[in-house]
Write a protein that holds these residues in place. Structure first.
Motif, PDB file in Angstrom:
ATOM      1  N   VAL A 194      23.807 -25.953 -17.613  1.00  0.00           N
ATOM      2  CA  VAL A 194      22.836 -25.897 -16.512  1.00  0.00           C
ATOM      3  C   VAL A 194      23.488 -25.668 -15.147  1.00  0.00           C
ATOM      4  CG1 VAL A 194      21.214 -27.311 -15.187  1.00  0.00           C
ATOM      5  CG2 VAL A 194      20.961 -27.100 -17.666  1.00  0.00           C
ATOM      6  N   PRO A 195      24.511 -26.428 -14.745  1.00  0.00           N
ATOM      7  CA  PRO A 195      25.108 -26.134 -13.437  1.00  0.00           C
ATOM      8  C   PRO A 195      25.621 -24.696 -13.336  1.00  0.00           C
ATOM      9  CG  PRO A 195      25.855 -28.270 -14.226  1.00  0.00           C
ATOM     10  CD  PRO A 195      25.148 -27.609 -15.371  1.00  0.00           C
ATOM     11  N   ALA A 196      26.158 -24.175 -14.438  1.00  0.00           N
ATOM     12  CA  ALA A 196      26.635 -22.785 -14.425  1.00  0.00           C
ATOM     13  C   ALA A 196      25.471 -21.814 -14.269  1.00  0.00           C
ATOM     14  CB  ALA A 196      27.401 -22.485 -15.711  1.00  0.00           C
ATOM     15  N   PHE A 197      24.333 -22.118 -14.864  1.00  0.00           N
ATOM     16  CA  PHE A 197      23.150 -21.264 -14.734  1.00  0.00           C
ATOM     17  C   PHE A 197      22.756 -21.115 -13.270  1.00  0.00           C
ATOM     18  CE2 PHE A 197      18.495 -21.043 -14.355  1.00  0.00           C
ATOM     19  CZ  PHE A 197      18.238 -19.866 -15.040  1.00  0.00           C
ATOM     20  N   TYR A 312      35.713 -13.769 -15.453  1.00  0.00           N
ATOM     21  CA  TYR A 312      35.691 -15.144 -15.951  1.00  0.00           C
ATOM     22  C   TYR A 312      36.613 -15.391 -17.148  1.00  0.00           C
ATOM     23  CZ  TYR A 312      31.718 -16.042 -12.923  1.00  0.00           C
ATOM     24  OH  TYR A 312      30.919 -16.200 -11.816  1.00  0.00           O
ATOM     25  N   LEU A 313      36.726 -14.435 -18.034  1.00  0.00           N
ATOM     26  CA  LEU A 313      37.517 -14.668 -19.243  1.00  0.00           C
ATOM     27  C   LEU A 313      38.978 -14.285 -19.084  1.00  0.00           C
ATOM     28  CD1 LEU A 313      35.003 -13.400 -21.977  1.00  0.00           C
ATOM     29  CD2 LEU A 313      35.130 -15.625 -20.835  1.00  0.00           C
ATOM     30  N   ALA A 375      31.044 -19.240 -19.237  1.00  0.00           N
ATOM     31  CA  ALA A 375      30.714 -17.844 -18.936  1.00  0.00           C
ATOM     32  C   ALA A 375      30.730 -17.000 -20.204  1.00  0.00           C
ATOM     33  CB  ALA A 375      31.700 -17.286 -17.911  1.00  0.00           C
ATOM     34  N   GLY A 376      31.627 -17.323 -21.131  1.00  0.00           N
ATOM     35  CA  GLY A 376      31.633 -16.622 -22.404  1.00  0.00           C
ATOM     36  C   GLY A 376      30.333 -16.808 -23.166  1.00  0.00           C
ATOM     37  N   VAL A 383      24.096 -10.420 -24.192  1.00  0.00           N
ATOM     38  CA  VAL A 383      24.093  -9.408 -25.258  1.00  0.00           C
ATOM     39  C   VAL A 383      22.953  -9.677 -26.235  1.00  0.00           C
ATOM     40  CG1 VAL A 383      25.398  -8.486 -27.207  1.00  0.00           C
ATOM     41  CG2 VAL A 383      26.558  -8.939 -25.038  1.00  0.00           C
ATOM     42  N   ASP A 384      22.748 -10.951 -26.573  1.00  0.00           N
ATOM     43  CA  ASP A 384      21.660 -11.303 -27.486  1.00  0.00           C
ATOM     44  C   ASP A 384      20.303 -10.962 -26.885  1.00  0.00           C
ATOM     45  OD1 ASP A 384      20.568 -12.528 -29.888  1.00  0.00           O
ATOM     46  OD2 ASP A 384      19.973 -14.189 -28.607  1.00  0.00           O
ATOM     47  N   SER A 385      20.171 -11.098 -25.570  1.00  0.00           N
ATOM     48  CA  SER A 385      18.922 -10.726 -24.907  1.00  0.00           C
ATOM     49  C   SER A 385      18.610  -9.256 -25.129  1.00  0.00           C
ATOM     50  CB  SER A 385      19.021 -11.018 -23.402  1.00  0.00           C
ATOM     51  OG  SER A 385      17.840 -10.654 -22.725  1.00  0.00           O
TER      52      SER A 385
END
Length: 413
Positions: A194-197, A312-313, A375-376, A383-385
């Protein structure tokens, strides 16, 4: 230099730019203006709550709206959008309980429950419900309200929330005032995701740029939007954005295009009560609209995946590879050192920009180092979206699925 070293340098440069050049997105000081002067006359307000199968959360959220301490005329209209769980009956029962608890002359906001029927073609369910709710209050004998508070059924408000929103709008001559509700962070996955969102949202739509007069960036948070009624008419909303899946951003853009002044900040006393206990729940929340955010573009999807990977990665991978000497040519210790320090610097900058959001959510700051794997997860959700969209399951919400909006003529936008 090795490829790994170049990747690390590019990633580090990207973080320097994000730190300084992306509207200071990482700061969390954009809050509802304090000390806003209260108006001499409090304008009338209609609180419109679209609700579809929300019987579980209404006992927590709806009483907070009915109990608003607002000096002017105000009412709550809950739009029961084809619920099958008794949402409308639960809402009426809560209103009766609130009336009994207050007693005669106890104040509070009255509740009306309306049902619009199935949405017409070309409308998303939420905006169809909003349209019906707004139409109902505009037809009142007492006259149309001067402000609309559009809030979701899972949002709980402090008793002075409406009062502070209206005072801010009137004091600063704002046409749209929106607060991003503080989401729940009770379980493991909520604390991780959630905080990352919210952090990613702020990075995409820096609040300082949104709140700057004459700026081009526009966004809002759909859980809490106070909208001046005349600005809604000028912008032609909700009709002008009837097929928008990301309706809050579309609303803010429409208001700004019509010459309105908008403001968005983080909430202090507006909270989401909807639980997301499992990763699958949070995954669905993100995947539902991520590809719509990319305008259903395969090119933008590819660029987003590449950007997330680089920004990020790559930093932790380059740091580890540099320390291990992986990818460096024979005798290339200097190249490995470049990959290590540049990757480490990028990771440090990343964690430093994430720390304020963790502090806002009252989470330990050490969790900032976990942003790369989080982030991963978001990369996979995005991608799933796209996969869901191409399989005909994109933008699915409570039994409804919405295709990509059809292009409309400029006069209809």
């Amino acid at each position: 230099m090795s490829v790994m070293a170049w990747i690390a340098l590019f990633s580090c440069a990207a973080w320097v730019w994000l730190l300084l050049g992306q509207g200071l997105f990482w700061r969390t000081d954009q809050r509802l203006p304090r000390g806003s002067a209260e108006p001499e006359r409090w304008p009338s307000v209609a609180v419109v709550v679209p609700a579809r199968d929300e019987a579980d959360v209404l006992p927590v959220s709806l009483p907070s709206l009915l109990g608003q301490d607002y000096p002017g005329r105000a009412e709550v209209v809950l739009v029961d959008d084809g619920s099958t769980d008794g949402t409308g009956d639960v809402a009426r029962a809560l209103a009766r309980a609130a009336d009994r608890a207050r007693g005669p002359g106890g104040g509070g906001l009255p509740l009306t429950v309306v049902s619009p029927g199935p949405p017409e073609p070309g409308w998303t369910g939420k905006l169809w419900a909003v349209r019906h709710g707004v139409g109902a209050v505009r037809a009142r004998e007492a006259g149309a309200p001067e402000f609309l508070l559009l809030t979701d059924a899972d949002i709980a408000h402090a008793p002075d929330s409406l009062r502070r929103l209206v005072a801010a709008a009137e004091s600063h001559r704002l046409d749209l005032v929106s607060q991003m509700a503080r989401l729940r962070v009770s379980g493991f996955w909520e604390r991780l995701v959630v905080p990352a969102f919210v952090y990613f949202f702020c990075q995409l739509y820096p609040f300082r740029r949104i709140n700057r007069g004459g700026g081009r960036t526009a966004a809002a948070a759909g859980g809490c939007v106070l909208l001046r009624a005349e600005a809604a008419v000028r912008a032609g909303v909700p009709d002008a954005i009837r097929d928008a899946v990301i309706d809050d951003v579309a609303l803010a853009r429409a208001v700004r295009r019509a010459g309105g002044r908008i403001w968005l900040g983080l909430a202090e006393h507006v909270d989401s009560v909807r639980p997301y206990p499992r990763l699958a729940d949070l995954w669905g929340m993100v995947a539902r609209s991520a590809y719509a955010q990319l305008r259903h573009s395969a090119a933008l999807l590819a660029a987003t995946v590449a950007g997330l990977a680089l920004v990020y990665l790559a930093p932790p991978v380059c740091l580890a590879a540099g320390l291990a000497g992986v990818g460096a040519p024979a005798g290339g210790g200097g190249t490995a050192a470049v990959a290590a320090w540049a990757g480490g610097a990028a990771w440090a900058l990343m964690a430093g920009t994430y720390a304020p959001m963790l502090r806002y959510y009252r989470q330990p700051l050490w969790r900032a180092v976990l942003l790369p794997p989080t982030a991963g997860l978001y990369l996979l959700m995005t991608v799933d979206s796209a996969v869901r969209h191409h399989r005909g399951r994109g933008a699915a919400w409570k039994g409804r699925t919405y295709p990509a909006p059809a292009p409309r003529a400029a006069a209809d936008r």
